[in-house]
Design a protein around this motif. Structure first.
Motif, short mmCIF file in Angstrom:
data_model
loop_
_atom_site.label_atom_id
_atom_site.label_comp_id
_atom_site.label_asym_id
_atom_site.label_seq_id
_atom_site.Cartn_x
_atom_site.Cartn_y
_atom_site.Cartn_z
N GLY A 45 0.77 -1.24 0.00
CA GLY A 45 0.00 0.00 0.00
C GLY A 45 0.80 1.28 0.00
N LYS A 46 2.07 1.26 -0.44
CA LYS A 46 2.88 2.48 -0.45
C LYS A 46 2.28 3.55 -1.35
N THR A 47 2.01 3.16 -2.59
CA THR A 47 1.49 4.13 -3.56
C THR A 47 0.09 4.59 -3.16
N THR A 48 -0.71 3.68 -2.63
CA THR A 48 -2.06 4.04 -2.18
C THR A 48 -1.99 5.05 -1.03
N LEU A 49 -1.05 4.84 -0.11
CA LEU A 49 -0.90 5.79 1.01
C LEU A 49 -0.43 7.15 0.50
N THR A 50 0.52 7.14 -0.43
CA THR A 50 0.98 8.41 -1.01
C THR A 50 -0.17 9.16 -1.65
N GLU A 51 -0.99 8.45 -2.40
CA GLU A 51 -2.14 9.06 -3.08
C GLU A 51 -3.11 9.66 -2.06
N ARG A 52 -3.35 8.94 -0.98
CA ARG A 52 -4.27 9.42 0.06
C ARG A 52 -3.71 10.67 0.74
N ILE A 53 -2.39 10.69 1.02
CA ILE A 53 -1.77 11.85 1.66
C ILE A 53 -1.89 13.07 0.76
N LEU A 54 -1.63 12.91 -0.54
CA LEU A 54 -1.75 14.02 -1.49
C LEU A 54 -3.18 14.56 -1.52
N PHE A 55 -4.14 13.66 -1.42
CA PHE A 55 -5.55 14.07 -1.42
C PHE A 55 -5.89 14.82 -0.13
N ARG A 114 10.06 3.41 -10.14
CA ARG A 114 10.91 4.58 -9.95
C ARG A 114 10.47 5.36 -8.71
N THR A 115 11.44 5.87 -7.97
CA THR A 115 11.15 6.71 -6.81
C THR A 115 10.45 7.98 -7.26
N THR A 116 9.44 8.41 -6.51
CA THR A 116 8.77 9.67 -6.83
C THR A 116 8.81 10.61 -5.63
N PHE A 117 8.84 11.91 -5.92
CA PHE A 117 8.97 12.94 -4.89
C PHE A 117 7.76 13.86 -4.94
N HIS A 118 7.21 14.18 -3.77
CA HIS A 118 6.04 15.06 -3.68
C HIS A 118 6.25 16.06 -2.54
N VAL A 119 5.90 17.31 -2.78
CA VAL A 119 5.98 18.34 -1.74
C VAL A 119 4.57 18.57 -1.19
N VAL A 120 4.40 18.33 0.11
CA VAL A 120 3.06 18.35 0.71
C VAL A 120 3.04 19.32 1.89
N PRO A 121 2.24 20.39 1.83
CA PRO A 121 2.09 21.27 3.00
C PRO A 121 1.21 20.60 4.05
N TRP A 122 1.57 20.75 5.32
CA TRP A 122 0.80 20.07 6.37
C TRP A 122 0.82 20.92 7.64
N THR A 123 -0.35 21.19 8.18
CA THR A 123 -0.46 21.99 9.40
C THR A 123 -0.93 21.11 10.55
N THR A 124 -0.23 21.21 11.68
CA THR A 124 -0.59 20.46 12.87
C THR A 124 -0.82 21.45 14.01
N SER A 125 -1.20 20.92 15.15
CA SER A 125 -1.40 21.77 16.33
C SER A 125 -0.07 22.28 16.89
N PHE A 126 1.04 21.70 16.43
CA PHE A 126 2.34 22.11 16.95
C PHE A 126 3.24 22.70 15.86
N GLY A 127 2.66 23.11 14.72
CA GLY A 127 3.47 23.78 13.71
C GLY A 127 3.02 23.51 12.29
N THR A 128 3.58 24.28 11.36
CA THR A 128 3.31 24.11 9.93
C THR A 128 4.55 23.54 9.27
N PHE A 129 4.35 22.53 8.43
CA PHE A 129 5.47 21.81 7.83
C PHE A 129 5.31 21.75 6.32
N GLU A 130 6.44 21.54 5.67
CA GLU A 130 6.44 21.15 4.26
C GLU A 130 7.05 19.75 4.21
N ILE A 131 6.18 18.77 3.97
CA ILE A 131 6.65 17.37 3.93
C ILE A 131 7.16 17.07 2.53
#
Length: 646
Positions: free
Chosen positions: A15-25, A57-74
């Motif tokens: 489920g690696k690719t499925t998890l990546t797809e869900r995170i992007l969504f 092939r390895t793929t790279f994605h830049v994902v903005p993510w906000t939590t209760s303890f900070g804002t990140f760029e994953i």
């Protein structure tokens, strides 16, 4: 902005690719979730990936993510799961700050997951585990946790549980978890555990702090669970990953950049995905790279930096999101570097360096030592040879797991790969989008003759010219070694030209054994040599004949023909198990174990020579109507091989 490089690792089909797809969504990067079955995911773009339903092939994605303890760029990295593409995983490890390892509910931890856990721990990368597919196997994950504890040798800490309204997660709802869970977290820090017991305070922040610190230090392995397909637990998983302390990224070999992956784009040409190990303006990066180039003198470096006596090298940096040029590098923020005449990326190195990349055909390492799998390639039109060599160089640029050899005697091109699938995909990739034709052989598997475990004393002498001339009497012992080496040892003092003649003759004798293959795993121990009087050159010629004939006489009854051994694991529906076992029996495979993994699914392990298992993965798809899954690990070492003939 806080940057965090997070890799997703797992066994194939977990489920690696499925998890990546869900995170992007979930992050709003895509408006609809693609599926592997429909071939429309963000990660799998190559035609081969879409057709086979696996990541190549390895793929790279830049994902903005906000939590209760900070804002990140994953900076999310989706890695291939198949063993043939393992080098793409190991290339990433120096830049990895946190790893998500996906485990599949309803079964034990599978082989590729075991392997990647071992590599991540060796690289001291913090790991957060996610038990996937709980939408299908709701409460069936105890075996997974037990298996994981066996691998880690310490208990993982399960931080999710079934509640009245679905799954509950520790970081989001700490109060609903029992005191014992908090004590499990604190077990990796005795002082904090004692403090917690003394305080007897249910609102203590200690467990959360130890979760943060202990995971980062590799003393704690938290486990969440859910479903990548439905999204259950995915947001909570990312919050947990970002809560834990990351690994600090350090420079390698004084380089400010780590090369994670190499690509070719029709518009911009060759480029690499890089991770800066320090924050610097691009001019300073260039200067550091110049100073780390060992082959240049100090004066030449200074002239080059100041633009004197030659062209001033330039390094073209691009941002990962927009492909815009950037004026400075931020530590940990991924970007692209364009390859140009001055700065290149060696496919075999994780860093940038000055000068031209060595041609793959000029590699000093024998390709046969790097991989036992190869194919012979031949253009249908000889004048197109350079065209195909260019395509092969581009393939190797992107995937250094391939290697080339140009046979001097025939002019044939030999392509070495990490496995059957690796070679199939490599040929497919260089052949696409061209009408030119390329012929290729079936896959060749490397073979060796291995000297049996023995010690055999020999007396070697050759006479010629009606017995008037002699090579002299050489007394030696032929004995096995503990590896695939060929060795020679002298226990008597001899002139250098005599020693050289003995060494070269012995190595030549080992080139072709009884089965026609190179003989390895033996040592010639020279005990004594009586040199005859007369012309030295004649003596050396006769000595060569004596050694060639005498050593070769020992091979027929004292060598095995050996080849690579493949370990295979198969997951199939129980009703297909019989036909799979029958096919493995036909291939002379030794079945190690079979057991019921989950309801209706059977898991089996077997091993056989790599030669016998060629084509098995394709046959498995046919036997199981496309739903059988196999994982193969092939190795050819002195400890891991198959005996083909003896």
């Amino acid at each position: 902005m806080n940057y965090r490089t997070v890799g997703i690792f797992a066994h194939i089909d977990s489920g690696k690719t499925t998890l990546t797809e869900r995170i992007l969504f979930e992050a709003g990067k895509i408006s609809a979730i693609g599926t592997i079955e429909d071939g429309n995911t963000e990660s799998d773009q190559l035609q081969e990936e879409i057709e086979r339903g696996i990541s190549i092939r390895t793929t790279f994605h830049v994902v903005p993510w906000t939590t209760s303890f900070g804002t990140f760029e994953i900076q999310l990295i989706d890695t291939p799961g198949h063993i043939d593409f393992r080098n793409q995983v190991t290339d990433l490890l120096p830049a990895m700050e946190t790893a998500i390892v996906i485990l599949e509910a309803g079964t034990v931890v599978q082989s590729q997951a075991r392997l990647v856990i071992e590599e991540l721990r060796k690289a001291k990368i913090p790991i957060v585990f996610f038990i996937n597919k709980l939408d299908r196997f709701a409460e069936d994950y105890l075996d997974t946790l037990v298996s994981l504890e066996e691998i880690l040798q310490i208990p993982p800490v399960s931080l999710f549980q079934k509640g009245e309204n679905g799954w509950e997660y520790y970081l989001e709802n700490e109060r609903v978890f029992a005191k014992s869970t908090k004590e499990e977290l604190l077990a990796c820090d005795e002082e904090s555990l004692l403090t917690y017991w003394k305080e007897e305070n249910e609102t203590s922040e200690l467990p959360k702090r130890i979760l943060q610190k202990g995971t980062g230090e590799g003393k704690l392995y938290p486990v969440y669970g859910g479903s990548a397909k439905t999204g259950e637990g995915v947001r909570e998983l990312l919050d947990l990953v970002l809560w834990t302390n990351p690994k600090e990224i350090k420079p390698i070999s004084h380089s400010p950049l780590l090369v994670l992956s190499r690509r070719t784009d029709p518009q911009i040409g060759r480029y690499a995905v890089v991770c800066p190990t320090m924050t610097l303006p691009t001019e300073e990066v260039m200067e550091i790279l110049l100073f780390t180039k060992e082959t240049q003198s100090q004066n030449k470096i200074e002239r080059t930096i100041h633009g004197e006596g030659g062209t001033n090298p330039t390094l073209s940096f691009l941002s990962a999101e927009t492909l815009d040029g950037v004026g400075s590098l931020t530590k940990g923020k991924l970007g692209f570097v364009l390859a140009n005449e001055s700065f290149q990326m060696d496919p075999g190195s994780p860093i940038l360096y000055l000068g031209n990349v060595p041609d793959p055909l000029s590699s000093k390492l024998p390709p046969s030592e790097l991989s036992p799998f190869s194919v012979v390639l031949e253009p249908e039109i000889s004048s197109e040879k350079e065209f195909w060599l260019c395509r092969l160089r581009e393939l190797i640029w992107e995937d250094p797991g391939y290697h080339l050899e140009l046979k001097a005697e025939t002019g044939q091109i030999v392509l070495f790969g990490r496995g059957e699938l690796h070679l199939e995909i490599g040929i497919r990739r260089i052949s696409e989008k061209t009408e030119k034709k390329l012929s290729f052989s079936s896959i060749n598997i490397a073979k060796l003759e291995l000297f049996k475990k023995m010690s055999h004393k020999v007396a070697l002498e050759h006479r010629a010219f009606e017995d008037q001339k002699s090579s002299g009497a050489l007394i030696a012992v032929l004995e096995d070694t503990a590896d695939f080496s060929k060795q020679i040892a002298f226990e008597v003092s001899l002139p250098e030209e005599v020693k050289h003649s003995i060494e070269t003759s012995f190595m030549e004798a080992c080139l072709h054994g009884f089965y026609g293959e190179e003989v390895c795993g033996l040592r010639l121990r020279v005990l004594s040599y009586e040199m005859p009087p007369g012309d030295l050159q004649t003596t050396l010629t006769l000595l060569k004949v004596a050694i060639l004939a005498g050593v070769k006489e020992c091979f027929p009854s004292n060598t095995y023909l050996v080849g690579p051994l493949t370990e295979i694991e198969v997951m199939v529906d129980a009703n297909h198990l019989g036909v799979v076992l029958s096919d493995l029996s036909r291939r002379n495979a030794k079945v190690v174990s079979t057991y019921e993994a989950v309801a209706g699914k059977s898991h089996l392990k077997a091993n056989a020579s790599a030669e016998n298992l060629l084509g098995f993965s394709g046959a498995l798809r046919n036997m199981t109507k496309g739903i059988g899954i196999s994982w193969e690990r092939t190795a050819f070492t002195s400890e891991f091989y198959a005996v083909l003939k003896e």
